[in-house]
Enzyme design. Structure first.
Site, PDB file in Angstrom:
ATOM      1  N   GLY A  17       0.803  -1.215   0.000  1.00  0.00           N
ATOM      2  CA  GLY A  17       0.000   0.000   0.000  1.00  0.00           C
ATOM      3  C   GLY A  17       0.833   1.261   0.000  1.00  0.00           C
ATOM      4  N   ALA A  92       5.813 -14.829  -0.513  1.00  0.00           N
ATOM      5  CA  ALA A  92       5.975 -15.977  -1.405  1.00  0.00           C
ATOM      6  C   ALA A  92       5.565 -15.669  -2.842  1.00  0.00           C
ATOM      7  CB  ALA A  92       5.162 -17.162  -0.882  1.00  0.00           C
ATOM      8  N   VAL A 234       1.785  11.288  15.034  1.00  0.00           N
ATOM      9  CA  VAL A 234       1.160  12.005  13.919  1.00  0.00           C
ATOM     10  C   VAL A 234       0.128  12.925  14.548  1.00  0.00           C
ATOM     11  CG1 VAL A 234      -0.194  11.845  11.805  1.00  0.00           C
ATOM     12  CG2 VAL A 234       1.492  10.063  12.339  1.00  0.00           C
ATOM     13  N   HIS A 465      -0.467 -13.246   6.722  1.00  0.00           N
ATOM     14  CA  HIS A 465      -1.393 -12.374   6.011  1.00  0.00           C
ATOM     15  C   HIS A 465      -2.407 -11.760   6.968  1.00  0.00           C
ATOM     16  CE1 HIS A 465      -0.480 -15.399   2.580  1.00  0.00           C
ATOM     17  NE2 HIS A 465       0.344 -14.368   2.485  1.00  0.00           N
TER      18      HIS A 465
END
Length: 557
Positions: A17, A92, A234, A465
């Site tokens: 991303g 992978a 932030v 994941h």
């Protein structure tokens, strides 16, 4: 806002991303900096063996500054990438579009027509990442894939067997050629040698890591990539919505005794792209500290594992060529409407990764599992020794992924990231189908079914994941970001990584994360030449009304 800040946009993280965001923002005329916790790696700097822990594992407090972070949480252990290129350094290489029914999940539906809206961005992501169907030695010529194909035949689902698309240059092995993917704008590439060391970082230069596509082009367009910086703060400059920009503070991530002072940058907008664990934990800290108090109370919820369980099969000696000589994942079988399984192999230099494989145990408390495991070891010492001798050469990992329910909640407690079970859809600690498949494949091969050590001892699964934690929703009561991945309550603050995905995909998510980031960036107006000002984005970040019944909208909420 040109000239008022150090940069127009700061991107936190350089994974899928973050890399997309950096390139597309630069193409729209913005001045962009990327802050990355890890270091920059040249191909020949990757470890030659997984036992080179200082080059492989990221644990700077222990002096280990590799690119693989292993986070052991309460209910799952998570593997993620650290370094310029993020997870692409150690993943992978598998680039698949998930089954369409994934997007009919209640957490997705009604916000836009995801299948139609993502289609062109999937196509662009495939082009940029160099997705290629792997057909080299798939099937009977590959012991691992041959076994997976036999499973499909035995179950009567051979039509569900397919080769995977991989982000690898499958040219002439070892031969270096000019850029074959990006119309000559990319770096030279070397053909894959099928060494199997994809997860160790590709020393050959065949893997299409992000430094060879998105980040390469971003730097050519003036993006500054700043490794070794871990963002700690932030804060909106206006103390409210961030209408006038943000102050971003990044610490030296090396953990050395003599560290650089913190670096402070100002930017008109910020993209958070540190991965599901990294971005979610950062948002939790920023909200609790008061830097970003408007962040939705849903932050941390719907944290998922992609429904993953990873048992294994150890093939018997003398069964043919070693399984470790190929690309890591080369085929996929859809077992049922929810579940996919793939064979995953480690190269011969990654034996450390298979050293923790052991016997299956039955579900139950840890003490009972421990006794079962100890009994199996004492009864079968020869099998233990064979596993140590075989290393990764005969180990076939069975990566099961489901788009079924199951979630955790990430929380911060005493400064540490912890997990809690989601009371509405608790994460299962056992997938009977994965154990069944490992035993069936072991029987077909005359081998031994195996489990991960932490899974066998404590039912603690593993995922590479992780998804969710800062999910897409219709309003701030349902999610953290809107359908364009803009944080509710703030201007020009976006999240572009796996944390926005609200449901298990049931397939490898890298391509989907990339496509979602492409979609989000397509909504950011250009800096110059279009007649639109950068405040256009700001005017669209208020909580939208819930969608009205009827056909999905085009995406603007």
């Amino acid at each position: 806002m040109a000239g008022r800040h150090d940069y127009d946009w700061v991107v936190v993280g350089s994974g899928f991303g973050g890399s997309v965001s950096a390139l597309r923002l630069a193409e729209r005329g913005y001045r962009v900096a990327v802050l990355e916790t890890g270091r920059r790696w040249a191909d020949d700097e990757f470890p030659r063996s997984a036992w080179q822990l200082r080059r492989y594992v990221w644990a700077p407090g222990l002096g280990l500054r590799g690119f693989l972070r292993l986070s052991v949480l309460d209910h799952v252990s998570v593997a993620s990438g650290v370094g310029v290129g993020g997870g692409s350094l150690s993943y992978a290489n598998t680039l698949l579009v998930p089954d369409e029914e994934v997007f009919s999940h209640p957490h997705w539906s009604g916000l836009r027509d995801w299948v139609a809206d993502l289609a062109p961005h999937y196509a662009e992501a495939r082009r940029m990442l160099g997705a290629t169907t792997y057909t080299h030695d798939v099937g009977e010529h590959d012991p691992a894939d041959g076994l997976l194909h036999r499973l499909a035949v035995a179950r009567g689902i051979q039509a569900e067997y397919r080769p995977t698309d991989v982000g690898v240059f499958l040219g002439t092995p070892g031969v270096r050629v000019p850029d074959p993917f990006l119309d000559g704008e990319g770096p030279e590439r070397t053909g894959c040698t099928r060494c199997g060391d994809c997860l160790l970082g590709c020393r050959v230069g065949a893997k299409n890591t992000l430094v060879k596509n998105y980040l390469h082009l971003a730097e050519r367009r003036g993006v500054d990539i700043l490794p070794g910086h871990e963002v700690s703060s932030v804060r909106p400059l206006d103390g409210a919505r961030g209408t006038t920009g943000y102050r971003v503070v990044a610490e030296d991530s090396s953990r050395r005794w003599r560290r650089r002072p913190a670096r402070t940058l100002t930017a008109g907008g910020v993209v958070l792209a540190g991965g599901a664990v990294g971005t979610t934990s950062l948002l939790l800290a920023l909200r609790d500290r008061g830097d970003l108090p408007r962040v939705s109370p849903r932050v941390g919820s719907m944290f998922r594992t992609n429904g993953e369980f990873v048992p294994a099969v150890r093939l018997p000696p003398g069964t043919g060529p070693e399984v470790s000589h190929r690309v890591s994942i080369t085929s996929d079988v859809r077992l049922d409407e929810d579940t996919h399984v793939q064979t995953l192999v480690y190269g011969e230099h990654a034996a450390m990764m298979t050293a923790a494989l052991t016997f299956h145990t039955r579900p139950g408390p840890t003490w009972r599992r421990t006794l079962q495991l100890l009994g199996s070891v004492l009864r079968h010492p020869g099998q233990v020794l064979d596993g140590l001798r075989a290393g990764s050469r005969r180990a076939v990992m069975l990566l099961h992924m489901q788009h079924a329910p199951g979630a955790l909640r990430l929380v911060l407690r005493d400064g540490r990231v912890r997990t809690e079970q989601d009371p509405d859809e608790p994460l299962p600690t056992h997938l009977p189908l994965s154990v069944e498949v490992s035993r069936e494949m072991a029987a077909l091969a005359g081998g031994l079914p195996q489990a991960q050590l932490l899974d066998s001892l404590a039912g603690l699964g593993m995922t590479a994941h992780p998804l969710g934690g800062a999910v897409i929703g219709a309003t701030s009561e349902e999610g953290v970001v809107d359908a364009d991945q803009r944080v509710f309550g703030y201007d020009r603050l976006l999240v572009c990584d796996g944390s926005v995905i609200p449901a298990n995909l049931g397939s490898n998510p890298s391509l989907t994360i990339t496509a979602l980031a492409e979609l989000a960036m397509s909504t950011v107006p250009p800096a110059h030449g279009s007649g639109e000002s950068s405040t256009v984005l700001a005017t669209r970040t208020v909580d939208p009304a819930p969608p009205t019944p009827g056909p999905a909208s085009s995406g603007d909420s």
